[in-house]
Design a protein around this motif. Structure first.
Motif, mmCIF file in Angstrom:
data_model
loop_
_atom_site.group_PDB
_atom_site.id
_atom_site.type_symbol
_atom_site.label_atom_id
_atom_site.label_comp_id
_atom_site.label_asym_id
_atom_site.label_seq_id
_atom_site.Cartn_x
_atom_site.Cartn_y
_atom_site.Cartn_z
ATOM 1 N N THR A 122 61.272 12.949 -14.978
ATOM 2 C CA THR A 122 60.062 12.187 -15.256
ATOM 3 C C THR A 122 58.899 13.141 -15.535
ATOM 4 O O THR A 122 58.932 14.322 -15.161
ATOM 5 C CB THR A 122 59.686 11.288 -14.073
ATOM 6 O OG1 THR A 122 59.340 12.127 -12.950
ATOM 7 C CG2 THR A 122 60.840 10.366 -13.686
ATOM 8 N N PHE A 123 57.885 12.616 -16.176
ATOM 9 C CA PHE A 123 56.680 13.421 -16.402
ATOM 10 C C PHE A 123 56.089 13.866 -15.072
ATOM 11 O O PHE A 123 55.580 14.989 -14.952
ATOM 12 C CB PHE A 123 55.647 12.621 -17.190
ATOM 13 C CG PHE A 123 54.325 13.317 -17.308
ATOM 14 C CD1 PHE A 123 54.172 14.418 -18.136
ATOM 15 C CD2 PHE A 123 53.230 12.900 -16.564
ATOM 16 C CE1 PHE A 123 52.958 15.086 -18.234
ATOM 17 C CE2 PHE A 123 52.012 13.557 -16.647
ATOM 18 C CZ PHE A 123 51.877 14.649 -17.489
ATOM 19 N N GLN A 124 56.154 13.018 -14.067
ATOM 20 C CA GLN A 124 55.592 13.357 -12.759
ATOM 21 C C GLN A 124 56.274 14.594 -12.169
ATOM 22 O O GLN A 124 55.608 15.491 -11.650
ATOM 23 C CB GLN A 124 55.747 12.167 -11.805
ATOM 24 C CG GLN A 124 55.132 12.399 -10.434
ATOM 25 C CD GLN A 124 55.141 11.140 -9.598
ATOM 26 O OE1 GLN A 124 55.341 10.045 -10.103
ATOM 27 N NE2 GLN A 124 54.925 11.287 -8.316
ATOM 28 N N LEU A 212 63.409 0.984 -13.547
ATOM 29 C CA LEU A 212 63.320 1.153 -14.994
ATOM 30 C C LEU A 212 61.868 1.193 -15.453
ATOM 31 O O LEU A 212 61.489 2.029 -16.294
ATOM 32 C CB LEU A 212 64.075 0.021 -15.691
ATOM 33 C CG LEU A 212 65.601 0.061 -15.533
ATOM 34 C CD1 LEU A 212 66.219 -1.241 -16.011
ATOM 35 C CD2 LEU A 212 66.192 1.249 -16.274
ATOM 36 N N GLU A 213 61.039 0.325 -14.901
ATOM 37 C CA GLU A 213 59.631 0.310 -15.280
ATOM 38 C C GLU A 213 58.908 1.566 -14.801
ATOM 39 O O GLU A 213 57.982 2.057 -15.460
ATOM 40 C CB GLU A 213 58.946 -0.946 -14.729
ATOM 41 C CG GLU A 213 59.367 -2.233 -15.432
ATOM 42 C CD GLU A 213 58.945 -2.256 -16.893
ATOM 43 O OE1 GLU A 213 57.881 -1.695 -17.226
ATOM 44 O OE2 GLU A 213 59.700 -2.824 -17.707
ATOM 45 N N ALA A 220 59.483 8.779 -19.025
ATOM 46 C CA ALA A 220 60.852 9.293 -19.024
ATOM 47 C C ALA A 220 61.808 8.347 -19.734
ATOM 48 O O ALA A 220 62.908 8.742 -20.129
ATOM 49 C CB ALA A 220 61.331 9.525 -17.591
ATOM 50 N N ALA A 221 61.419 7.094 -19.879
ATOM 51 C CA ALA A 221 62.253 6.093 -20.546
ATOM 52 C C ALA A 221 61.376 5.219 -21.419
ATOM 53 O O ALA A 221 60.146 5.212 -21.303
ATOM 54 C CB ALA A 221 63.011 5.249 -19.519
ATOM 55 N N PRO A 233 63.765 -12.658 -26.067
ATOM 56 C CA PRO A 233 64.509 -11.398 -26.152
ATOM 57 C C PRO A 233 64.581 -10.716 -24.789
ATOM 58 O O PRO A 233 63.608 -10.704 -24.031
ATOM 59 C CB PRO A 233 63.683 -10.559 -27.133
ATOM 60 C CG PRO A 233 62.852 -11.529 -27.880
ATOM 61 C CD PRO A 233 62.592 -12.670 -26.936
ATOM 62 N N GLU A 234 65.724 -10.158 -24.465
ATOM 63 C CA GLU A 234 65.885 -9.416 -23.217
ATOM 64 C C GLU A 234 65.404 -7.988 -23.437
ATOM 65 O O GLU A 234 65.550 -7.430 -24.529
ATOM 66 C CB GLU A 234 67.361 -9.419 -22.803
ATOM 67 C CG GLU A 234 67.609 -8.876 -21.405
ATOM 68 C CD GLU A 234 69.064 -9.062 -20.980
ATOM 69 O OE1 GLU A 234 69.325 -9.070 -19.773
ATOM 70 O OE2 GLU A 234 69.912 -9.205 -21.877
ATOM 71 N N LEU A 235 64.824 -7.391 -22.411
ATOM 72 C CA LEU A 235 64.374 -6.007 -22.518
ATOM 73 C C LEU A 235 65.526 -5.068 -22.193
ATOM 74 O O LEU A 235 66.306 -5.301 -21.264
ATOM 75 C CB LEU A 235 63.212 -5.743 -21.562
ATOM 76 C CG LEU A 235 61.908 -6.491 -21.855
ATOM 77 C CD1 LEU A 235 60.886 -6.200 -20.756
ATOM 78 C CD2 LEU A 235 61.358 -6.105 -23.213
ATOM 79 N N GLU A 236 65.627 -3.994 -22.948
ATOM 80 C CA GLU A 236 66.599 -2.959 -22.634
ATOM 81 C C GLU A 236 65.901 -1.605 -22.578
ATOM 82 O O GLU A 236 64.848 -1.409 -23.186
ATOM 83 C CB GLU A 236 67.738 -2.943 -23.652
ATOM 84 C CG GLU A 236 67.343 -2.578 -25.060
ATOM 85 C CD GLU A 236 68.543 -2.532 -25.996
ATOM 86 O OE1 GLU A 236 69.594 -3.124 -25.659
ATOM 87 O OE2 GLU A 236 68.445 -1.901 -27.061
ATOM 88 N N TYR A 237 66.508 -0.698 -21.846
ATOM 89 C CA TYR A 237 65.870 0.592 -21.546
ATOM 90 C C TYR A 237 66.799 1.723 -21.923
ATOM 91 O O TYR A 237 68.019 1.627 -21.808
ATOM 92 C CB TYR A 237 65.541 0.677 -20.036
ATOM 93 C CG TYR A 237 64.629 -0.417 -19.544
ATOM 94 C CD1 TYR A 237 63.276 -0.186 -19.357
ATOM 95 C CD2 TYR A 237 65.134 -1.691 -19.273
ATOM 96 C CE1 TYR A 237 62.437 -1.197 -18.885
ATOM 97 C CE2 TYR A 237 64.303 -2.711 -18.806
ATOM 98 C CZ TYR A 237 62.960 -2.461 -18.618
ATOM 99 O OH TYR A 237 62.144 -3.465 -18.168
ATOM 100 N N ARG A 238 66.195 2.822 -22.327
ATOM 101 C CA ARG A 238 66.936 4.052 -22.616
ATOM 102 C C ARG A 238 66.023 5.233 -22.325
ATOM 103 O O ARG A 238 64.797 5.083 -22.305
ATOM 104 C CB ARG A 238 67.418 4.086 -24.071
ATOM 105 C CG ARG A 238 66.308 4.025 -25.093
ATOM 106 C CD ARG A 238 66.833 4.029 -26.528
ATOM 107 N NE ARG A 238 67.778 2.946 -26.758
ATOM 108 C CZ ARG A 238 67.417 1.690 -27.044
ATOM 109 N NH1 ARG A 238 66.122 1.376 -27.108
ATOM 110 N NH2 ARG A 238 68.295 0.764 -27.255
ATOM 111 N N LEU A 239 66.602 6.414 -22.120
ATOM 112 C CA LEU A 239 65.797 7.602 -21.868
ATOM 113 C C LEU A 239 64.993 7.948 -23.117
ATOM 114 O O LEU A 239 65.459 7.772 -24.242
ATOM 115 C CB LEU A 239 66.684 8.790 -21.484
ATOM 116 C CG LEU A 239 67.376 8.673 -20.122
ATOM 117 C CD1 LEU A 239 68.301 9.855 -19.906
ATOM 118 C CD2 LEU A 239 66.364 8.589 -18.986
ATOM 119 N N SER A 240 63.778 8.436 -22.902
ATOM 120 C CA SER A 240 62.931 8.819 -24.034
ATOM 121 C C SER A 240 63.547 9.997 -24.781
ATOM 122 O O SER A 240 64.114 10.892 -24.151
ATOM 123 C CB SER A 240 61.536 9.208 -23.542
ATOM 124 O OG SER A 240 60.922 8.107 -22.921
#
Length: 240
Positions: A122-124, A212-213, A220-221, A233-240
């Motif tokens: 993560t950026f943190q 995820l949020e 980071a994502a 629409p469903e939300l989906e997540y992936r790494l940046s």
């Protein structure tokens, strides 16, 4: 190519990564931090060595910190670090890599690499490592240490662990690591929904979405809508 004009108060950072998108992301992370400036981005071991050579030695050096990938097409980051140390360059090096072999970590430590930062992060986490390095450098700036206690405090500034409290309340580093691993395991171009992640990691859907949020909030994502299903629409997540 190395830039010519930057604030003398900034720590000047060279980003070394053979993946252009990753290199740009790391450079943008650097430039989000007050007191740090990206002065170059290169994609090979040989280019990294040439850039540091051109920057000079000691306090007059134009590169203070190298963010160094380990796996590159022409040599490893370990080879780069070994070469720079043999030539007398005291630039600070942070390994930024997916390599997890203990032998590589041991080599990095033996070469004086300040931090070993595992991708993805993560950026943190990234910010904490660079801020710790800046605090460490400030503790050694232009004076003679007066006692063992001062030496210990200076080294502690570099090696301090990220506090658990750095995560939002209710999130743990262990579960976050599992979430990141799940995202890393996705096929290229694929994403995962909170529902799918909750089933994979045996979490509640609400908890999965919180992790995820959090990754989205720390850059980071990324989240995108997934179309093709009835209703919203469903939300989906992936790494940046």
């Amino acid at each position: 190519m190395i830039a010519d004009e930057h604030s003398p108060r900034d720590l000047h950072v060279l980003v070394v990564d053979d993946e252009p998108m990753t290199a740009r992301a790391h450079a943008s992370y650097v430039d989000r931090l007050a007191g740090f400036t990206t002065v170059g981005v290169v994609g090979t071991a040989s280019a990294a060595i040439l850039a540091v050579r051109a920057s000079g030695h000691g306090e007059a050096a134009r590169i203070d910190v190298v963010l160094l990938d380990i796996n590159m097409p022409d040599a490893t980051g370990i080879d780069v670090a070994r070469k720079l140390r043999a030539e007398g360059h005291d630039v600070d090096i942070i390994a930024v890599t997916a390599v997890r072999e203990a032998a590589t970590v041991k080599q990095a430590v033996s070469l004086g690499i300040a931090h070993y930062l595992l991708k993805p992060f993560t950026f943190q986490t990234f910010a904490e490592k660079l801020e710790a390095l800046r605090e460490y450098r400030a503790g050694l700036f232009d004076h003679v240490v007066s006692s063992q206690d001062e030496v210990d405090q200076t080294l502690a500034a570099l090696r301090h662990a990220s506090p658990q409290s750095s995560l939002p309340k209710g999130l743990t580093s262990e579960t976050l690591t599992g979430v990141i691993a799940a995202l890393r395991g996705l096929d290229a171009g694929s994403g995962i929904s909170a529902k799918e992640l909750s089933e994979q990691l045996a979490l509640s859907r609400v908890t999965a979405r919180r992790y995820l949020e959090h990754l989205v909030d720390t850059a980071a994502a990324e989240r995108t809508p997934r179309y093709g299903t009835p209703g919203r629409p469903e939300l989906e997540y992936r790494l940046s």
